[in-house]
Design an enzyme around this catalytic site. Structure first.
Site, PDB file in Angstrom:
ATOM      1  N   GLY A 259       0.730  -1.125   0.038  1.00 45.72           N
ATOM      2  CA  GLY A 259      -0.158   0.068   0.124  1.00 45.72           C
ATOM      3  C   GLY A 259       0.954   1.230   0.076  1.00 45.72           C
ATOM      4  O   GLY A 259       0.551   2.402   0.534  1.00 45.72           O
ATOM      5  N   ASN A 315      -2.851  -7.326  -4.184  1.00 46.51           N
ATOM      6  CA  ASN A 315      -3.997  -7.084  -3.482  1.00 46.51           C
ATOM      7  C   ASN A 315      -3.685  -7.699  -1.883  1.00 46.51           C
ATOM      8  O   ASN A 315      -3.418  -8.781  -1.844  1.00 46.51           O
ATOM      9  CB  ASN A 315      -5.478  -7.782  -3.823  1.00 46.51           C
ATOM     10  CG  ASN A 315      -6.445  -7.566  -2.881  1.00 46.51           C
ATOM     11  OD1 ASN A 315      -6.388  -7.130  -1.663  1.00 46.51           O
ATOM     12  ND2 ASN A 315      -7.860  -7.543  -3.295  1.00 46.51           N
ATOM     13  N   HIS A 335      -4.521   2.137   9.531  1.00 47.88           N
ATOM     14  CA  HIS A 335      -5.689   2.966  10.015  1.00 47.88           C
ATOM     15  C   HIS A 335      -6.687   3.287   9.089  1.00 47.88           C
ATOM     16  O   HIS A 335      -7.936   3.948   9.488  1.00 47.88           O
ATOM     17  CB  HIS A 335      -4.978   4.325  10.690  1.00 47.88           C
ATOM     18  CG  HIS A 335      -4.503   5.272   9.559  1.00 47.88           C
ATOM     19  ND1 HIS A 335      -4.275   6.632   9.821  1.00 47.88           N
ATOM     20  CD2 HIS A 335      -4.284   5.099   8.125  1.00 47.88           C
ATOM     21  CE1 HIS A 335      -3.862   7.146   8.658  1.00 47.88           C
ATOM     22  NE2 HIS A 335      -4.118   6.421   7.515  1.00 47.88           N
TER      23      HIS A 335
END
EC number: 2.1.1.-
Length: 437
Positions: A259, A315, A335
Site C-alpha cells: 500500500g 491485493n 488506520h
C-alpha cells in the site's frame, strides 16, 4: 463582567507573564548573539525553543478559553468560516494569479470572473487570518509564506497530471492535500457525519453508498490522482526523513512496501540504502499513477530502469499476490480499515511471512508506521491524533488506535511485537516492528 475580566487579568499574571518573560529573554539573547556575531542572523531558533514558545502561546490561549468558554465556541465557528473562504479562493485560483506579483481587487475579480465587492470581503477576512498580505498604499493583495503553500505547479506540460494541476514539484506545498479536503465529494461525506454516528458506517459510505476506496477506484479516478498526490505532501512534515533516520533498512536486501502509494517512502529507502531494493505493492490504477508521475523525475526514472524500485499490482487481502521480501512495510495503511478488515490484512501478510520463513528458514519482519493513541484520553498527546481519527471515521471507515487496540489486532493476526519507537515530531507516528508468532 468585572469578575470575568478580573479572572482574566489574574490568569494573565499567573500564566502569561512568566511565559512572556521567558520568550522575551530568548529573543533578547538571540538578538545579542546576532549583534556579537556568535550566530548568523539567518540561523533559526533551536527547534526545542521554538516548540516551547508555541506551547506557551497555546497554553495561554487554552487557559483563556477555559475561563471564557464562549471564546472557544466562537473560535470553532470562525475556523469553519475561514476554511470555507479559503476553499473558495483556492478554487478560484487566486493564489496562482498572485504568483506573478501583487494585484488589486479589481484585477483579481476580473481574472476570477467574480463580484469585486464580495471577493474583497473574503480576501479582507483571509488577510486578517494572515493568509494574504495587503498593501494599504496601493491597495494590492499579495502572497505570504502561508498562501504560497497553496499555489499550483508550473504551467501545464504534456503530463496529464500537470494539466490537472495535481503534480506538485515542491515537497513543501500543500495544494493537493487542500484540494482533497475541499473536494465536493469529501464535503458531502462530512455533511453525513450524523448518519455516520448513528449507523456506524463511514459518512462517505452513508452519502455515496460505497466505501471511499471503492468510489475512487470505480467512480472518480480524478480524486484518486489527488489522493495519491496528496500522500506525497506528507513530505512537508519531514516524516520520511524521520523514518529513514529512525530505522535501519540497510540490513534488508528486499523490502516490500504494501500500500505504498506512488512510491514516496520506497524511493527514500532506495536513495539512502544502496544495497536495498523495494517493491511497491498497490492496486492497478495507483501503479499507473506511480509510473506516470515518476517519469517527470530523472532520478526516479533511473531507479526504476535499474529495477531498484518496482511497482507491482496486487491485493494485500490475498497472500499469494504479496511478493516475498525480508521486510514488509505498511505506512498509514491499517488506520484506513476497521478491526475486521485490519485483521484480515495483517493475517494475509503474516501468512506470506510464514511461507517465506518455511522457504528460507529466516523470519521476515513487518514494520507498521502509524499513530498510537494514548490510552489516557485526558493526556495532551491524545489531541495529536483525535482529528485524524475523526477523518478516518468519516471518510474511510477506519480508526486511529491505542496501544491496547493495536495489541488486540496484532495478536489476532498471528503476529507479535518486537519493538516500538515513537517519534516526538509531527505527525507523531510510531514504528511498530513485528514478527510472526
Amino acid at each position: 463582567m468585572e469578575g470575568v475580566l478580573s479572572s482574566l487579568l489574574a490568569s494573565s499574571l499567573i500564566v502569561g507573564f512568566p511565559s512572556l518573560i521567558f520568550v522575551c529573554s530568548i529573543l533578547i539573547y538571540y538578538y545579542l548573539c546576532v549583534m556579537k556575531k556568535k550566530i548568523s542572523s539567518k540561523d533559526s531558533l533551536p527547534p526545542v525553543i521554538g516548540v516551547y514558545i508555541m506551547r506557551c502561546i497555546y497554553s495561554i490561549t487554552q487557559y483563556w478559553e477555559m475561563i471564557i468558554p464562549q471564546i472557544k465556541l466562537y473560535r470553532i465557528s470562525n475556523d469553519y468560516i475561514v476554511f470555507q473562504c479559503l476553499s473558495v479562493v483556492f478554487t478560484l485560483k487566486v493564489m496562482d494569479y498572485l504568483k506573478d506579483g501583487p494585484k488589486t481587487i479589481r484585477e483579481l475579480s476580473q481574472l476570477t470572473k467574480s463580484s469585486e465587492k464580495n471577493l474583497f470581503r473574503v480576501m479582507r477576512a483571509l488577510t486578517q487570518e494572515h493568509i494574504f498580505n495587503y498593501n494599504q498604499s496601493n491597495q494590492t493583495f499579495s502572497l505570504n509564506s502561508c498562501s504560497k503553500l497553496l499555489t499550483s505547479p508550473p504551467p501545464p506540460s504534456s503530463s496529464p497530471f500537470e494539466q490537472n494541476g495535481i503534480l506538485s514539484t515542491n515537497d513543501e506545498e500543500l495544494g493537493c492535500i487542500f484540494s482533497m479536503l475541499s473536494y465536493p465529494t469529501f464535503i458531502d461525506a462530512w455533511r453525513s457525519l450524523k448518519e455516520c454516528i448513528e449507523s456506524g458506517v463511514s459518512g462517505f459510505q452513508a452519502k455515496h453508498g460505497m466505501t471511499f476506496f471503492q468510489y475512487i477506484d470505480e467512480k472518480d479516478t480524478y480524486i484518486k490522482k489527488i489522493f495519491d498526490s496528496a500522500m506525497r505532501q506528507s513530505y512537508a512534515t519531514k516524516i520520511h526523513t524521520q523514518i529513514i533516520n529512525g530505522y535501519d533498512f540497510s540490513k534488508y536486501k528486499k523490502v516490500c512496501d504494501i500500500g505504498g502509494g506512488i512510491g514516496f517512502l520506497g524511493f527514500e529507502i532506495v536513495n539512502h540504502n544502496a544495497n536495498t531494493c523495494v517493491c511497491v505493492l498497490e492496486l492497478e490504477e495507483t501503479v499507473r499513477n506511480g509510473l506516470e508521475q515518476s517519469k517527470v523525475d530523472e532520478k526516479k526514472q533511473r531507479i526504476i530502469e535499474e529495477q531498484r524500485l518496482v511497482f507491482k499490482t496486487g491485493n494485500m487481502f490475498i497472500p499469494r499476490s504479496i511478493p516475498s521480501a525480508n521486510l514488509y512495510i505498511m505506512m498509514q495503511v491499517i488506520h484506513d480499515w476497521n478491526n475486521n478488515d485490519a485483521i484480515k490484512i495483517l493475517s494475509s501478510v503474516a501468512s506470506t511471512m510464514r511461507m517465506e520463513r518455511n522457504h528460507t528458514g529466516q523470519s521476515p519482519k513487518l514494520l507498521i508506521i502509524d499513530s498510537i493513541l494514548d490510552d489516557n484520553i485526558n493526556n495532551d498527546t491524545y489531541k495529536r491524533s483525535c482529528i485524524p481519527d475523526i477523518i478516518m471515521m468519516a471518510i474511510v471507515g477506519g480508526e486511529e488506535r491505542t496501544l491496547s487496540q493495536w495489541g488486540h489486532i496484532i495478536k489476532e493476526s498471528g503476529l507479535q511485537v518486537l519493538t516500538i519507537k515513537k517519534f516526538n515530531r509531527p505527525p507523531f507516528l510510531s514504528l511498530i516492528e513485528l514478527t510472526i508468532q
